[in-house]
Structure formats: C-alpha cells, structure tokens
Design an enzyme around this catalytic site. Structure first.
Site, PDB file in Angstrom:
ATOM      1  N   LYS A  24       0.849  -1.201   0.000  1.00  0.00           N
ATOM      2  CA  LYS A  24       0.000   0.000   0.000  1.00  0.00           C
ATOM      3  C   LYS A  24       0.879   1.244   0.000  1.00  0.00           C
ATOM      4  O   LYS A  24       0.610   2.209  -0.729  1.00  0.00           O
ATOM      5  CB  LYS A  24      -0.935  -0.017   1.231  1.00  0.00           C
ATOM      6  CG  LYS A  24      -2.029  -1.069   1.074  1.00  0.00           C
ATOM      7  CD  LYS A  24      -2.776  -1.383   2.354  1.00  0.00           C
ATOM      8  CE  LYS A  24      -3.767  -2.528   2.104  1.00  0.00           C
ATOM      9  NZ  LYS A  24      -4.456  -3.010   3.294  1.00  0.00           N
TER      10      LYS A  24
ATOM     11  N   GLN B 184      -5.045  -1.731   9.568  1.00  0.00           N
ATOM     12  CA  GLN B 184      -4.826  -3.031   8.907  1.00  0.00           C
ATOM     13  C   GLN B 184      -5.349  -4.172   9.788  1.00  0.00           C
ATOM     14  O   GLN B 184      -5.086  -4.202  10.984  1.00  0.00           O
ATOM     15  CB  GLN B 184      -3.311  -3.202   8.653  1.00  0.00           C
ATOM     16  CG  GLN B 184      -2.927  -4.465   7.923  1.00  0.00           C
ATOM     17  CD  GLN B 184      -3.414  -4.495   6.481  1.00  0.00           C
ATOM     18  OE1 GLN B 184      -3.362  -3.500   5.774  1.00  0.00           O
ATOM     19  NE2 GLN B 184      -3.886  -5.640   6.037  1.00  0.00           N
TER      20      GLN B 184
ATOM     21  N   ASP C 221     -11.456   2.780   4.415  1.00  0.00           N
ATOM     22  CA  ASP C 221     -11.974   1.475   3.992  1.00  0.00           C
ATOM     23  C   ASP C 221     -13.463   1.318   4.309  1.00  0.00           C
ATOM     24  O   ASP C 221     -14.003   0.215   4.238  1.00  0.00           O
ATOM     25  CB  ASP C 221     -11.154   0.335   4.612  1.00  0.00           C
ATOM     26  CG  ASP C 221     -11.059  -0.866   3.653  1.00  0.00           C
ATOM     27  OD1 ASP C 221     -11.643  -0.813   2.544  1.00  0.00           O
ATOM     28  OD2 ASP C 221     -10.421  -1.866   4.016  1.00  0.00           O
TER      29      ASP C 221
END
Ligand code: NDP
Length: 284
Positions: free
Chosen positions: A52, A96, A119
């Site tokens: 990422k 994460q 997200d």
C-alpha cells in the site's frame, strides 16, 4: 473457455487515472495523505502495508506507517487515531486487519472519523451503504464491482450470488450489488444447497477463504465468476503459493468470465484504497 479478467491490468489503468487526479489536486495545493496503522503480528499484514505504501508513492499520495508491537493497548491506538483525526494534513486512516491478540477491531475502527475512514468500515459508513446514501465503501467490494463492469455494461436485474458475509467483503458486496439493482442472494456457512443456489447466478462472487470451494458444479454456463479468496499454501517443494476459493481450471471451462488468483481482485483492492484516499482528500 472463459474470458480471463485481468485485474492487474485493469488496476494499473485505474491507478493511472488516480495519479492524474492526484496531480490536479496537488496543483490546487492539496496533497493527499494516508496513515497506515499496522497493529498486526500476521506477517502477511506487513507485506500488505508495504504494498500500500509503494502504490501510494507511485500515484503521488503521501503515506505514513504507524507500527505497533506486542503489548500495545487499545488506548495507545485510540490516542494515535484521535491525533490523526485532528491532523488536517491526514485525509485517510487505515487500520490493517487482523489485529494482534487482545485488540478489538470494531472497538478501534469506530474511533476513526467517518470522514477519514478510507476502507468504509466505521458503523457510520456501513450505515450509509445500507441506506444507499453516499459514503465511503470498502475497497475490495468496490474493486470487485469495477471488475464486474469490465464485462457487463449493465447489471440491473441480473442474479448475483455472494458467498461470505463479513463486514469487510461479503456484506458490503451484497449491498453494493443490491444498490446496483441486481437480485442478490447472500450465502454463508449456514446456507444449504450452496451448489444449487450458485448455479442460478449470473454473477458469482466468492469470499470465504476456503481453497477451491467453488467447483464446476456451482456454475451456470456463461456466468461471471469473481474470486476474492486468498489462501496461502506452501507446496511440497517449499514454494509459496496463493490459492483462491474457485477451482480455476475446471470453472474456466464453463464460466463466461473469471478472475484469476493472483492478479484478479487483489490489485483492485489496493487501487481502490488510492481512489478512496483521493476521494477523502478532495470531497470531505
Ligand atoms: P471472513 O473469514 O471474515 O469471512 C468468511 C465468510 O465466508 C463468512 O461470512 C463465512 O460464513 C463464509 N463461509 C466460510 N465457509 C463457508 C462455507 N463453507 N460455505 C459458505 N460460506 C462460508 O473472511 P473475509 O471476508 O475477511 O475474507 C474472505 C476471503 O477473502 C479470505 O480468503 C481473505 O483472505 C480474502 N480477501 C481478499 C482480498 C483481496 O483483495 N483479494 C481482500 C480481503 C479479503 P459465516 O459468516 O457464517 O461464518
């Protein structure tokens, strides 16, 4: 033989358009920035976070990694999240998963401001998706929808079957397809007659993490099959491999279009992380 949906190529083209829009934004004095919080002790998370970071750099997005080690308390992460929420230079925050033992994902994620929730996993953004309001949507289902549109101009009225109902993949995928006017069936580990139901799907998305659970008997001829699953295996000769939910060799004989693993959904997930960061930098 099915058309192979090349997620890597589609993601590269999509990232080119993100890069152009990042440049435009920078000319207006806004430099998109993402904070990547890694409080996981899963070695795969380390790889995902570095990927990422690398992709962000390649499209001109600034990134900072915050690594937490064993013994970290939820309060330590909450303190960082609150600092990042109040930092005007930071547009996007990613937590994460999976988190290391003792840390609760849902408890922590909801401390992220919904306006920096890259997200789309806070209850606020999940609620917006549920009610069909604009908001941040999880990256993997967005990437899957993009891949579906690479083979279907219109999907309204098609029967889509989603296997898996996690809050990061299956559930938002089901809602995205429903909001796109598909007729949607959501399957999970309690569902009966998986094979029979899947066989009625025009679009089949599998996100279970069970290698090769979807065989040829699950497929309606000509269907579009999207494989989200990732299982890491070590072969007898020591080589590492990742395997999807779909038995690619046999399903590709019957399906109309299919994503491979790797180079299917994976690259699209990271591409949409960049897209969502851009969206947060310019619109929120
Ligand atoms: P979860 O383990 O959170 O969810 C798996 C889902 O699959 C659950 O809803 C579960 O049902 C369902 N399921 C499990 N076994 C069966 C079965 N035999 N029949 C029907 N349904 C079943 O996983 P995630 O959603 O986080 O991820 C799913 C897969 O996708 C994993 O392999 C993951 O690595 C991969 N992934 C890939 C990404 C990519 O970019 N390619 C991104 C994110 C994930 P129940 O709810 O009843 O337990």
């Amino acid at each position: 033989m099915a058309k192979i949906i090349n997620g890597k190529k589609i993601a590269t083209e999509f990232c080119d358009s993100v890069r152009d829009r990042v440049s435009e934004l920078k000319m207006r004095g806004i430099s998109p920035r993402i904070a990547l919080i890694n409080a996981s002790n899963d070695p795969a998370s380390e790889i995902y976070v570095s990927k990422k970071e690398a992709l962000a750099a390649s499209v001109g997005i600034e990134s900072d990694i915050y690594k937490f080690t064993k013994g970290t308390k939820e309060a330590d992460i909450i303190e960082l999240i609150e600092k990042l929420n109040n930092d005007e230079k930071v547009h996007a925050i990613l937590l994460q998963s999976p988190l290391m033992e003792g840390l609760r994902f849902r408890e922590l994620i909801n401390h992220i401001s919904p306006n920096k929730d890259v997200d789309g996993l806070t209850s606020v953004n999940q609620g917006r998706l549920f009610s069909g309001e604009p908001g941040l949507v999880p990256c993997t289902p967005l990437g899957v929808l993009h891949l579906i549109h690479s083979v279907h101009e219109k999907i309204a009225g098609l029967h889509a079957v989603v296997i898996g109902r996690s809050s990061i993949v299956g559930r938002p995928m089901t809602l995205l397809l429903l909001n796109a006017n598909c007729t949607v069936t959501a399957l999970h580990s309690y569902s009966r007659n998986l094979e029979e139901v899947c066989k009625t799907a025009d679009i089949l998305v599998s996100a279970t993490g069970h290698p090769k659970i979807v065989g040829k008997n699950f497929i309606k001829p000509g269907a579009t099959v999207i494989d989200v699953g990732i299982t890491r295996v070590i072969e007898a000769d020591g080589t590492r491999k990742i395997i999807g939910d779909v038995d690619f060799d046999e399903v590709s004989e019957i399906a109309g279009a299919i994503t491979p693993v790797p180079n299917g959904v994976g690259p699209m997930t990271v591409a949409y992380l960049m897209y969502n960061t851009l969206k947060l930098a310019c619109c929120y």
